[in-house]
Design a protein around this motif. Structure first.
Motif, PDB file in Angstrom:
ATOM      1  N   LEU A 163     -27.836  -4.457  -1.137  1.00 19.62           N
ATOM      2  CA  LEU A 163     -27.215  -5.076   0.037  1.00 19.62           C
ATOM      3  C   LEU A 163     -26.061  -5.982  -0.368  1.00 19.62           C
ATOM      4  N   THR A 164     -26.230  -6.638  -1.516  1.00 20.41           N
ATOM      5  CA  THR A 164     -25.181  -7.442  -2.133  1.00 20.41           C
ATOM      6  C   THR A 164     -25.214  -7.095  -3.618  1.00 20.41           C
ATOM      7  N   GLU A 165     -24.362  -7.723  -4.409  1.00 24.72           N
ATOM      8  CA  GLU A 165     -24.370  -7.438  -5.849  1.00 24.72           C
ATOM      9  C   GLU A 165     -25.693  -7.809  -6.515  1.00 24.72           C
ATOM     10  N   GLU A 166     -26.408  -8.761  -5.924  1.00 28.14           N
ATOM     11  CA  GLU A 166     -27.635  -9.255  -6.549  1.00 28.14           C
ATOM     12  C   GLU A 166     -28.900  -9.006  -5.741  1.00 28.14           C
ATOM     13  N   THR A 167     -28.773  -8.478  -4.527  1.00 31.13           N
ATOM     14  CA  THR A 167     -29.931  -8.369  -3.645  1.00 31.13           C
ATOM     15  C   THR A 167     -30.081  -6.953  -3.113  1.00 31.13           C
ATOM     16  N   ALA A 168     -31.310  -6.450  -3.195  1.00 31.82           N
ATOM     17  CA  ALA A 168     -31.588  -5.086  -2.732  1.00 31.82           C
ATOM     18  C   ALA A 168     -32.837  -5.091  -1.864  1.00 31.82           C
ATOM     19  N   LEU A 169     -32.929  -4.091  -1.002  1.00 28.40           N
ATOM     20  CA  LEU A 169     -34.196  -3.790  -0.346  1.00 28.40           C
ATOM     21  C   LEU A 169     -34.735  -2.543  -1.019  1.00 28.40           C
ATOM     22  N   SER A 170     -36.037  -2.435  -1.097  1.00 32.26           N
ATOM     23  CA  SER A 170     -36.622  -1.226  -1.684  1.00 32.26           C
ATOM     24  C   SER A 170     -37.379  -0.481  -0.597  1.00 32.26           C
ATOM     25  N   PHE A 171     -37.500   0.822  -0.798  1.00 33.23           N
ATOM     26  CA  PHE A 171     -38.290   1.614   0.138  1.00 33.23           C
ATOM     27  C   PHE A 171     -39.075   2.650  -0.639  1.00 33.23           C
ATOM     28  N   HIS A 172     -40.225   3.010  -0.064  1.00 34.48           N
ATOM     29  CA  HIS A 172     -41.205   3.821  -0.763  1.00 34.48           C
ATOM     30  C   HIS A 172     -41.850   4.797   0.213  1.00 34.48           C
ATOM     31  N   VAL A 173     -42.078   6.018  -0.252  1.00 33.17           N
ATOM     32  CA  VAL A 173     -42.796   7.024   0.530  1.00 33.17           C
ATOM     33  C   VAL A 173     -44.013   7.418  -0.296  1.00 33.17           C
ATOM     34  N   SER A 174     -45.194   7.137   0.235  1.00 30.60           N
ATOM     35  CA  SER A 174     -46.433   7.358  -0.507  1.00 30.60           C
ATOM     36  C   SER A 174     -46.730   8.840  -0.684  1.00 30.60           C
ATOM     37  N   LEU A 175     -47.288   9.167  -1.830  1.00 30.84           N
ATOM     38  CA  LEU A 175     -47.790  10.516  -2.104  1.00 30.84           C
ATOM     39  C   LEU A 175     -49.288  10.601  -1.819  1.00 30.84           C
ATOM     40  N   LEU A 176     -49.900   9.476  -1.445  1.00 28.10           N
ATOM     41  CA  LEU A 176     -51.347   9.409  -1.248  1.00 28.10           C
ATOM     42  C   LEU A 176     -51.762   9.528   0.214  1.00 28.10           C
ATOM     43  N   GLY A 177     -50.834   9.342   1.113  1.00 29.29           N
ATOM     44  CA  GLY A 177     -51.117   9.422   2.541  1.00 29.29           C
ATOM     45  C   GLY A 177     -49.825   9.301   3.317  1.00 29.29           C
ATOM     46  N   PRO A 178     -49.866   9.450   4.627  1.00 26.20           N
ATOM     47  CA  PRO A 178     -48.643   9.460   5.435  1.00 26.20           C
ATOM     48  C   PRO A 178     -48.111   8.052   5.716  1.00 26.20           C
ATOM     49  N   TYR A 179     -47.703   7.364   4.649  1.00 21.29           N
ATOM     50  CA  TYR A 179     -47.273   5.979   4.763  1.00 21.29           C
ATOM     51  C   TYR A 179     -45.941   5.769   4.059  1.00 21.29           C
ATOM     52  N   TYR A 180     -45.177   4.816   4.586  1.00 19.39           N
ATOM     53  CA  TYR A 180     -43.982   4.377   3.894  1.00 19.39           C
ATOM     54  C   TYR A 180     -43.870   2.866   4.034  1.00 19.39           C
ATOM     55  N   GLY A 181     -43.051   2.285   3.184  1.00 19.93           N
ATOM     56  CA  GLY A 181     -42.831   0.853   3.251  1.00 19.93           C
ATOM     57  C   GLY A 181     -41.397   0.528   2.918  1.00 19.93           C
ATOM     58  N   ILE A 182     -40.885  -0.492   3.577  1.00 14.86           N
ATOM     59  CA  ILE A 182     -39.561  -1.014   3.293  1.00 14.86           C
ATOM     60  C   ILE A 182     -39.747  -2.488   2.965  1.00 14.86           C
ATOM     61  N   HIS A 183     -39.392  -2.844   1.745  1.00 14.97           N
ATOM     62  CA  HIS A 183     -39.589  -4.212   1.267  1.00 14.97           C
ATOM     63  C   HIS A 183     -38.272  -4.966   1.432  1.00 14.97           C
ATOM     64  N   LEU A 184     -38.274  -5.926   2.327  1.00 14.75           N
ATOM     65  CA  LEU A 184     -37.061  -6.647   2.685  1.00 14.75           C
ATOM     66  C   LEU A 184     -36.911  -7.928   1.866  1.00 14.75           C
ATOM     67  N   PRO A 185     -35.683  -8.210   1.422  1.00 16.18           N
ATOM     68  CA  PRO A 185     -35.468  -9.424   0.632  1.00 16.18           C
ATOM     69  C   PRO A 185     -35.278 -10.686   1.455  1.00 16.18           C
ATOM     70  N   GLY A 186     -35.104 -10.558   2.775  1.00 13.65           N
ATOM     71  CA  GLY A 186     -34.988 -11.734   3.622  1.00 13.65           C
ATOM     72  C   GLY A 186     -33.569 -12.259   3.784  1.00 13.65           C
TER      73      GLY A 186
END
Length: 177
Positions: free
Chosen positions: A91-114
């Protein structure tokens, strides 16, 4: 989605109360983490993830055309037993959000830096994931951040891993809000 639902998924892929200790550190003939049925299922899920990797790759290329994106799933492609495909968008030179798609079930997550810049990007990532993986849902933070008390993961002691970490890997912690 309830705590009980998530525990059922986690316990299907991670043995309860079994420490992840190398075979050389236990008496001969004693079972170790890698001998469990749960670990076998985790390896099979990772194998399916490798087989379905082109779907992930196409999605992150679409997002990468719009954002500075870093694929964090190369260890999966290299043969690791990762529980998810993961990436981050800078998002900036030093800050990112991460996102994940699970292989274990129908779930995803987006980890926000705030930071303020995250909201429109997070919405676009969620739309892209839901279009690419129909039926997948985000895990609410009140469940995802809850500790699974009796699961051992790489680099974490028993009682430290959260649902997010179990379903998306320790890479969940790579973005600090």
């Amino acid at each position: 989605m309830t705590r009980s639902d998530l525990l059922d998924v986690v316990y299907r892929f991670y043995p309860q109360g079994v420490q992840k200790i190398m075979r050389s550190c236990v008496p001969p003939g004693e079972p170790v983490y890698e001998d469990t049925e749960e670990h076998r299922r985790l390896v099979e899920a990772a194998n399916r993830g490798r087989a379905e990797y082109p779907t992930w790759e196409a999605m992150i290329h679409r997002l990468g055309d719009r954002y500075g994106l870093q694929n964090e799933s190369l260890s999966l492609v290299a043969g690791g037993s990762e529980p998810a495909c993961s990436a981050r968008i800078w998002l900036t030179e030093e800050t990112a959000l991460s996102f994940h798609v699970s292989l274990l079930g129908p779930y995803y997550g987006i980890h926000l830096p705030g930071i303020p810049e995250e909201e429109p990007v997070a919405r676009e990532v969620a739309r892209e994931i839901e279009a690419t993986y129909p039926g997948y849902r985000p895990i609410p933070p009140e469940l995802g951040n809850e500790v699974v008390p009796d699961v051992d993961m790489d680099g974490l002691m028993m009682g430290e891993a959260t649902f997010y970490m179990c379903l998306f890997s320790h890479k969940w912690t790579w973005v600090d809000p």
